[in-house]
Design a protein around this motif. Structure first.
Motif, mmCIF file in Angstrom:
data_model
loop_
_atom_site.group_PDB
_atom_site.id
_atom_site.type_symbol
_atom_site.label_atom_id
_atom_site.label_comp_id
_atom_site.label_asym_id
_atom_site.label_seq_id
_atom_site.Cartn_x
_atom_site.Cartn_y
_atom_site.Cartn_z
ATOM 1 N N LYS A 54 -53.042 2.846 -81.880
ATOM 2 C CA LYS A 54 -54.426 2.588 -81.495
ATOM 3 C C LYS A 54 -55.263 2.288 -82.730
ATOM 4 N N CYS B 274 -58.716 2.652 -84.930
ATOM 5 C CA CYS B 274 -59.750 3.669 -85.120
ATOM 6 C C CYS B 274 -61.046 3.242 -84.450
ATOM 7 N N GLN B 275 -61.320 1.947 -84.451
ATOM 8 C CA GLN B 275 -62.491 1.411 -83.770
ATOM 9 C C GLN B 275 -62.052 0.259 -82.873
ATOM 10 N N ARG B 276 -62.407 0.375 -81.608
ATOM 11 C CA ARG B 276 -62.141 -0.705 -80.651
ATOM 12 C C ARG B 276 -63.273 -0.701 -79.630
ATOM 13 N N ALA B 277 -63.952 -1.814 -79.495
ATOM 14 C CA ALA B 277 -65.112 -1.899 -78.606
ATOM 15 C C ALA B 277 -64.942 -3.048 -77.638
ATOM 16 N N LYS C 182 -69.393 -7.503 -89.748
ATOM 17 C CA LYS C 182 -70.362 -6.677 -89.037
ATOM 18 C C LYS C 182 -71.671 -7.444 -88.860
ATOM 19 N N PHE D 23 -69.048 -3.810 -85.810
ATOM 20 C CA PHE D 23 -68.233 -3.548 -86.994
ATOM 21 C C PHE D 23 -67.352 -4.768 -87.244
ATOM 22 N N GLY E 253 -63.928 -6.823 -87.699
ATOM 23 C CA GLY E 253 -62.637 -6.704 -87.033
ATOM 24 C C GLY E 253 -62.115 -8.048 -86.591
ATOM 25 N N ASP F 186 -60.849 -3.215 -84.702
ATOM 26 C CA ASP F 186 -60.799 -3.041 -86.156
ATOM 27 C C ASP F 186 -59.375 -2.653 -86.525
ATOM 28 N N CYS G 192 -57.777 -0.050 -89.617
ATOM 29 C CA CYS G 192 -57.565 1.397 -89.500
ATOM 30 C C CYS G 192 -56.844 1.666 -88.185
#
Length: 408
Positions: free
Chosen positions: A79, A81-84, A107, A212, A214, A244, A247
């Motif tokens: 996974k 660390c950041q996924r939107a 960003k 962010f 990505g 992202d 990470c």
């Protein structure tokens, strides 16, 4: 009565003696030949029908490292660390899509714009109102400043007795009124600026920006379609899926029985089905504070494992992964392959004359590959690691075949 001997037959008998001896010799030779052939046949039957020694696979007992580990019960997942999953906060028609799937973005980069002509017009109107308010403020303040000067001159004339005090009071009242108009015009300027901020906020709601940096994973909208925010209780598909990938971590379910053994910071190894020849080192960074009850008989606790360093290989979010948490580690101990252990920690040891001997061990740490031997064996002993034949048991003579122990 004694019969007289007929000596006339002696020459005939003496002539047949060699023939008789020859006949007896041939008979004895045939008997010997038959007996020899029978013995050879019996020996051949015994040789080819005898039981051959069992061929078994052995390994040599050596020193090495042994680790106590636990593994996930079901496949884990890589996974980000950041996924939107992004959608505009304001519903509207999509007029511009400024990115494509697979693009790397920064960003606050603009991704999508909605139709906002009306809001742009409102902002222009508010800006014009601000300009007018500023002009009125300037005019009112000039008049107020002049009125104050007039009030001061009138007061001087009153002091000299040239005019009545009523004129001074009128001049002072006029100055205060002009000042009030100046102050009111300043309030109009603040109101106009606030109106501009309101319209600007509305415009920003029609523009979707990246929260962010990505990579764009997926775009579901098209120019001309309507993007609608999700109403309460009704999930709507997002317009853009942003990941992202700089990470990453692994989320894996662990059996509830093993959960109490896991602690934050414990080392772990991660393997991927997509890269079976790679092993990634990491650490436990999170342990879920609850039990997941997907199946009544298979309850698990989710853990998260972060990588010690960013993998050199490109890892994709969504890869299936297996996690092996290292609970304890012992170096340079006597060990055997775990597959050599039988019930009650018994092993079959190669003894004298290649006969198998059964021996019980005292063991320590263990994993799927190796088990620590505390007592019962010594360095150099050979133990059986293959039990695919029912005849393999203590006392059986075997034909040993050495095999290399698996890597730790």
């Amino acid at each position: 009565m004694v019969r007289p001997v007929d000596f006339s037959t002696l020459p005939v008998i003496s002539q047949n003696i060699p023939l008789l001896i020859m006949q007896q010799s041939k008979k004895s030779f045939r008997l010997l030949l038959f007996g020899g052939c029978a013995a050879i046949m019996v020996a051949a039957i015994w040789y080819f029908s005898r039981t051959a020694p069992l061929e078994v696979e052995l390994t040599v007992v050596r020193h090495g490292n042994v680790q106590a580990t636990i593994v996930n019960t079901r496949a884990g997942t890589i996974k980000a660390c950041q996924r939107a999953k992004l959608a505009p906060t304001l519903g509207g028609q999509i007029t511009k899509i400024l990115v494509e799937e697979g693009d790397r973005i920064e960003k606050d980069q603009i991704l999508i714009e909605l139709w906002n002509t009306d809001l742009i017009a409102q902002r222009e109107l508010a800006e014009r109102q601000l300009s007018m308010s500023q002009e009125r403020h300037r005019e009112a303040c000039i008049l107020a400043e002049n009125a104050w000067r007039e009030s001061q001159r009138t007061q001087q004339l009153v002091d000299k007795g040239f005019i009545s005090s009523q004129a001074a009071e009128d001049a002072d009242a006029n100055a205060r009124a002009r000042q009030a108009s100046c102050d009111a015009a300043l309030a109009d300027i603040k109101r106009a600026k606030a109106q501009i901020r309101v319209t600007q906020a509305g415009l920003e709601r029609t523009v979707l920006k990246a929260p962010f940096a990505g990579i764009i994973a997926k775009i579901t909208g098209e120019v001309g379609e309507y993007a609608t925010p999700s109403p309460p209780g009704i999930p709507m598909p997002p317009v853009i899926d942003l990941i992202d990938d700089s990470c990453l971590y692994v989320s894996a379910p662990m059996d509830e029985v093993d959960a109490p053994k896991i602690e934050l910071g414990q080392p772990a190894r991660v393997t991927l089905d997509a890269m079976p020849d790679k092993v990634f080192n990491g650490k436990v960074k999170r342990i879920a504070p609850y039990v997941t009850e997907i199946e009544k008989q298979a309850r698990t606790v989710d853990i998260e494992v972060s990588f010690d360093k960013t993998p050199d290989n490109i890892l994709l979010a969504g890869y299936s992964a297996d996690v092996e948490v290292i609970l304890d580690n012992r170096e340079d101990v006597l060990r055997i392959p775990t597959q050599a252990l039988r019930q009650n920690n018994m092993v079959l040891l190669l003894g004298v004359d290649n006969k198998l001997v059964e021996r019980q061990l005292e063991t320590g740490l263990a994993n799927w590959s190796f088990t620590e031997v505390i007592n019962g064996l010594k360095d150099g002993d050979q133990v059986v690691i293959s039990f695919d034949q029912d005849e393999i048991k203590p006392g059986v003579t075997v034909h040993p075949t050495l095999s290399e122990a698996p890597e730790s």
